[in-house]
Design a protein around this motif. Structure first.
Motif, PDB file in Angstrom:
ATOM      1  N   ASP A  30       0.904  -1.151   0.000  1.00 51.94           N
ATOM      2  CA  ASP A  30       0.000   0.000   0.000  1.00 51.94           C
ATOM      3  C   ASP A  30       0.941   1.198   0.000  1.00 51.94           C
ATOM      4  OD1 ASP A  30      -1.636   2.121   0.579  1.00 51.94           O
ATOM      5  OD2 ASP A  30      -2.511   1.277   2.397  1.00 51.94           O
ATOM      6  N   VAL A  31       1.013   1.908  -1.126  1.00 50.40           N
ATOM      7  CA  VAL A  31       2.010   2.992  -1.201  1.00 50.40           C
ATOM      8  C   VAL A  31       1.540   4.285  -0.532  1.00 50.40           C
ATOM      9  CG1 VAL A  31       3.306   2.181  -3.223  1.00 50.40           C
ATOM     10  CG2 VAL A  31       1.285   3.623  -3.556  1.00 50.40           C
ATOM     11  N   THR A  32       0.271   4.324  -0.086  1.00 52.21           N
ATOM     12  CA  THR A  32      -0.267   5.555   0.518  1.00 52.21           C
ATOM     13  C   THR A  32      -1.004   5.197   1.811  1.00 52.21           C
ATOM     14  OG1 THR A  32      -2.149   5.254  -0.989  1.00 52.21           O
ATOM     15  CG2 THR A  32      -0.490   6.883  -1.633  1.00 52.21           C
ATOM     16  N   PHE A  33      -0.254   4.935   2.872  1.00 48.17           N
ATOM     17  CA  PHE A  33      -0.797   4.418   4.134  1.00 48.17           C
ATOM     18  C   PHE A  33      -1.795   5.383   4.798  1.00 48.17           C
ATOM     19  CE2 PHE A  33      -0.336   3.910   8.797  1.00 48.17           C
ATOM     20  CZ  PHE A  33      -0.849   2.627   8.917  1.00 48.17           C
ATOM     21  N   GLY A  34      -1.448   6.653   4.969  1.00 41.28           N
ATOM     22  CA  GLY A  34      -2.350   7.650   5.558  1.00 41.28           C
ATOM     23  C   GLY A  34      -2.895   7.231   6.907  1.00 41.28           C
ATOM     24  N   GLY A  35      -4.239   7.132   7.007  1.00 38.48           N
ATOM     25  CA  GLY A  35      -4.868   6.693   8.254  1.00 38.48           C
ATOM     26  C   GLY A  35      -4.871   5.179   8.384  1.00 38.48           C
ATOM     27  N   GLY A  36      -4.397   4.489   7.362  1.00 39.68           N
ATOM     28  CA  GLY A  36      -4.263   3.032   7.433  1.00 39.68           C
ATOM     29  C   GLY A  36      -5.538   2.253   7.104  1.00 39.68           C
ATOM     30  N   GLY A  37      -6.577   2.949   6.615  1.00 39.75           N
ATOM     31  CA  GLY A  37      -7.843   2.269   6.325  1.00 39.75           C
ATOM     32  C   GLY A  37      -7.686   1.136   5.311  1.00 39.75           C
ATOM     33  N   HIS A  38      -7.046   1.423   4.187  1.00 38.24           N
ATOM     34  CA  HIS A  38      -6.880   0.376   3.164  1.00 38.24           C
ATOM     35  C   HIS A  38      -5.917  -0.704   3.658  1.00 38.24           C
ATOM     36  CE1 HIS A  38      -8.591   3.578   0.587  1.00 38.24           C
ATOM     37  NE2 HIS A  38      -9.109   2.553  -0.058  1.00 38.24           N
ATOM     38  N   SER A  39      -4.856  -0.291   4.353  1.00 42.70           N
ATOM     39  CA  SER A  39      -3.882  -1.274   4.857  1.00 42.70           C
ATOM     40  C   SER A  39      -4.551  -2.271   5.797  1.00 42.70           C
ATOM     41  CB  SER A  39      -2.744  -0.560   5.595  1.00 42.70           C
ATOM     42  OG  SER A  39      -1.837  -0.008   4.672  1.00 42.70           O
ATOM     43  N   LYS A  40      -5.404  -1.775   6.688  1.00 41.78           N
ATOM     44  CA  LYS A  40      -6.064  -2.681   7.651  1.00 41.78           C
ATOM     45  C   LYS A  40      -6.978  -3.657   6.923  1.00 41.78           C
ATOM     46  CE  LYS A  40      -5.967   0.604  11.381  1.00 41.78           C
ATOM     47  NZ  LYS A  40      -6.705   1.712  11.934  1.00 41.78           N
ATOM     48  N   GLU A  41      -7.633  -3.166   5.878  1.00 37.36           N
ATOM     49  CA  GLU A  41      -8.520  -4.055   5.111  1.00 37.36           C
ATOM     50  C   GLU A  41      -7.686  -5.138   4.395  1.00 37.36           C
ATOM     51  OE1 GLU A  41     -11.778  -4.167   5.183  1.00 37.36           O
ATOM     52  OE2 GLU A  41     -11.961  -5.709   3.632  1.00 37.36           O
ATOM     53  N   ILE A  42      -6.539  -4.768   3.871  1.00 36.19           N
ATOM     54  CA  ILE A  42      -5.670  -5.755   3.202  1.00 36.19           C
ATOM     55  C   ILE A  42      -5.210  -6.791   4.239  1.00 36.19           C
ATOM     56  CG2 ILE A  42      -3.444  -6.111   2.014  1.00 36.19           C
ATOM     57  CD1 ILE A  42      -3.854  -3.257   0.793  1.00 36.19           C
ATOM     58  N   LEU A  43      -4.765  -6.310   5.399  1.00 38.91           N
ATOM     59  CA  LEU A  43      -4.291  -7.229   6.454  1.00 38.91           C
ATOM     60  C   LEU A  43      -5.393  -8.201   6.875  1.00 38.91           C
ATOM     61  CD1 LEU A  43      -2.156  -4.807   8.652  1.00 38.91           C
ATOM     62  CD2 LEU A  43      -1.303  -6.857   7.495  1.00 38.91           C
ATOM     63  N   SER A  44      -6.639  -7.699   6.906  1.00 36.83           N
ATOM     64  CA  SER A  44      -7.744  -8.568   7.351  1.00 36.83           C
ATOM     65  C   SER A  44      -7.989  -9.699   6.362  1.00 36.83           C
ATOM     66  CB  SER A  44      -9.019  -7.746   7.553  1.00 36.83           C
ATOM     67  OG  SER A  44      -9.585  -7.444   6.296  1.00 36.83           O
ATOM     68  N   ARG A  45      -7.491  -9.530   5.126  1.00 42.25           N
ATOM     69  CA  ARG A  45      -7.714 -10.581   4.120  1.00 42.25           C
ATOM     70  C   ARG A  45      -6.471 -11.457   3.916  1.00 42.25           C
ATOM     71  NH1 ARG A  45     -11.397  -7.764  -0.616  1.00 42.25           N
ATOM     72  NH2 ARG A  45     -12.518  -6.297   0.733  1.00 42.25           N
ATOM     73  N   LEU A  46      -5.369 -11.112   4.584  1.00 44.25           N
ATOM     74  CA  LEU A  46      -4.128 -11.886   4.429  1.00 44.25           C
ATOM     75  C   LEU A  46      -4.057 -13.014   5.456  1.00 44.25           C
ATOM     76  CD1 LEU A  46      -1.207  -9.301   3.920  1.00 44.25           C
ATOM     77  CD2 LEU A  46      -2.114 -10.937   2.260  1.00 44.25           C
ATOM     78  N   GLY A  47      -3.430 -14.128   5.064  1.00 45.83           N
ATOM     79  CA  GLY A  47      -3.207 -15.219   6.012  1.00 45.83           C
ATOM     80  C   GLY A  47      -1.937 -14.970   6.817  1.00 45.83           C
ATOM     81  N   SER A  48      -1.541 -15.969   7.621  1.00 46.79           N
ATOM     82  CA  SER A  48      -0.395 -15.753   8.521  1.00 46.79           C
ATOM     83  C   SER A  48       0.925 -15.624   7.756  1.00 46.79           C
ATOM     84  CB  SER A  48      -0.312 -16.897   9.528  1.00 46.79           C
ATOM     85  OG  SER A  48      -0.228 -18.115   8.820  1.00 46.79           O
ATOM     86  N   LYS A  49       0.990 -16.152   6.513  1.00 41.92           N
ATOM     87  CA  LYS A  49       2.257 -16.058   5.759  1.00 41.92           C
ATOM     88  C   LYS A  49       2.306 -14.854   4.823  1.00 41.92           C
ATOM     89  CE  LYS A  49       3.422 -20.969   5.712  1.00 41.92           C
ATOM     90  NZ  LYS A  49       2.210 -21.782   5.470  1.00 41.92           N
ATOM     91  N   GLY A  50       1.198 -14.129   4.723  1.00 40.04           N
ATOM     92  CA  GLY A  50       1.177 -12.965   3.836  1.00 40.04           C
ATOM     93  C   GLY A  50       1.940 -11.800   4.466  1.00 40.04           C
ATOM     94  N   HIS A  51       2.241 -10.790   3.643  1.00 45.67           N
ATOM     95  CA  HIS A  51       2.924  -9.619   4.210  1.00 45.67           C
ATOM     96  C   HIS A  51       2.478  -8.351   3.478  1.00 45.67           C
ATOM     97  CE1 HIS A  51       5.990  -8.331   7.093  1.00 45.67           C
ATOM     98  NE2 HIS A  51       6.064  -7.266   6.309  1.00 45.67           N
ATOM     99  N   LEU A  52       2.406  -7.269   4.246  1.00 47.69           N
ATOM    100  CA  LEU A  52       2.044  -5.966   3.684  1.00 47.69           C
ATOM    101  C   LEU A  52       3.120  -4.942   4.018  1.00 47.69           C
ATOM    102  CD1 LEU A  52      -0.018  -3.942   2.394  1.00 47.69           C
ATOM    103  CD2 LEU A  52      -0.966  -3.644   4.696  1.00 47.69           C
ATOM    104  N   TYR A  53       3.609  -4.264   2.977  1.00 45.69           N
ATOM    105  CA  TYR A  53       4.535  -3.132   3.157  1.00 45.69           C
ATOM    106  C   TYR A  53       3.733  -1.869   2.849  1.00 45.69           C
ATOM    107  CZ  TYR A  53       8.213  -6.626   2.941  1.00 45.69           C
ATOM    108  OH  TYR A  53       9.004  -7.708   3.207  1.00 45.69           O
TER     109      TYR A  53
END
Ligand SMILES: C[S@@+](CC[C@H](N)C(=O)[O-])C[C@H]1O[C@@H](n2cnc3c(N)ncnc32)[C@H](O)[C@@H]1O
Length: 305
Positions: A30-53
């Motif tokens: 997520d190249v534009t973290f800001g308040g983290g709304g999109h990042s949190k949604e991505i994390l909620s869909r990732l499994g334990s081996k996924g990663h978000l930068y």
């Protein structure tokens, strides 16, 4: 008190993250973290081996960092995405989301000069640790350079007249505050005709784009994304004005910001992406009503070939 919720309400949240077609073990950016709304949604869909930068160049965004082993915050301009992924040993990514421009937090902060609603120093830097401020530009650029900025980045038809007014004002006094800029442009904020607000919004947008080198950063980031995405990887981008949208559309269609179609020896068009949505996605009526900032948003999604 500022919370992630008051910092910024995410726009086209479901649509843009759906567009990434998240693979639970995938690597996402997520190249534009800001308040983290999109990042949190991505994390909620990732499994334990996924990663978000997640990237953000604004120090204020760091107050919203989430505590999660699958998450890495990158305190940098997204134009350096390839260098950073190399630094973290990431060769390919499964998807990249960009929600461009500034956050509501920037417009609502009374001290940073992004909005003509408040009298504040003319700063407008997203990364206020470095670089030229809006005041530097207004006081030091030539009249012609200012006219070009207002014309190119604000799409203001009377850009030359505005530049002339600024040049005249600064013969007597430096422009230091948003009120100085309003005075230089002869804006009466009590005027009942709302046109001045539209024009000032465009003038402020133009300055902000120049201060933050937004168009160059976008081109470089999209170029990096094209190199990093693996086959089948997704690019999901939300834009807020036609200049950004044109660049994103061109990259998704032709693989370059200019939209120049390249052909192979047999005349077949060579492009790194396949469009996922042929028509741009815009917020539904409910979102446009509850979040007026979303009204100018356009979402484009493409898949790497
Ligand atoms: C529209 S907001 C993103 C909001 C976010 N999606 C959310 O849900 O809260 C854009 C954010 O990207 C950051 N940003 C804009 N251009 C950037 C760049 N070139 N490099 C790094 N961060 C950038 C801004 O500081 C801002 O916080």
């Amino acid at each position: 008190m500022i919370t992630a919720e008051t910092y910024h309400v995410p726009v086209l949240l479901k649509e843009s993250v759906d567009g990434l077609d998240i693979q639970p073990d995938g690597i996402y950016v997520d190249v534009t973290f800001g308040g983290g709304g999109h990042s949190k949604e991505i994390l909620s869909r990732l499994g334990s081996k996924g990663h978000l930068y997640s990237f953000d160049q604004d120090a204020d965004a760091e107050n919203n960092i989430v505590d999660d082993d699958r998450f890495t915050f990158v305190r940098s301009n997204f134009r350096y995405i390839e260098n950073w992924m190399q630094y973290y040993g990431v060769e390919h990514i499964d998807g990249l989301l960009a929600d461009l421009g500034v956050s509501s937090h920037h417009f609502d902060d009374e001290t940073r000069g992004f909005s003509f609603r408040f009298d504040a120093p003319l700063d407008m830097r997203m990364n206020n640790r470095a670089g030229k401020t809006a005041a530097d530009i207004l006081n030091d650029y030539t009249e012609e350079q200012l006219a070009d900025i207002f014309y190119l980045y604000g799409e203001l038809k009377d850009s030359r007249r505005l530049a002339k007014m600024i040049a005249k004002y600064r013969q007597n006094q430096r422009l230091e505050t948003t009120q100085n800029l309003m005075d230089a442009l002869g804006v009466q904020s009590t005027a009942t005709n709302g046109q001045w607000k539209k024009d000032m919004a465009k003038a402020f947008q133009a300055l902000r784009i120049e201060v933050n080198h937004e168009m160059d950063a976008l081109r470089e980031m999209l170029n990096g994304a094209t190199n990093l995405l693996k086959e089948g990887g997704r690019l999901s981008v939300i834009t807020y004005h036609s200049l950004e949208d044109r660049i994103v559309k061109n990259v998704m269609k032709a693989g370059n910001a200019e939209g120049k179609m390249n052909q192979d020896f047999f005349g077949r068009v060579q492009t790194p992406f396949k469009l996922v949505n042929n028509k741009v996605i815009v917020p539904n009526d409910e979102e446009q009503t509850t979040n007026p900032r979303s009204r100018s948003a356009k979402l484009r999604i493409a898949e790497k070939l």
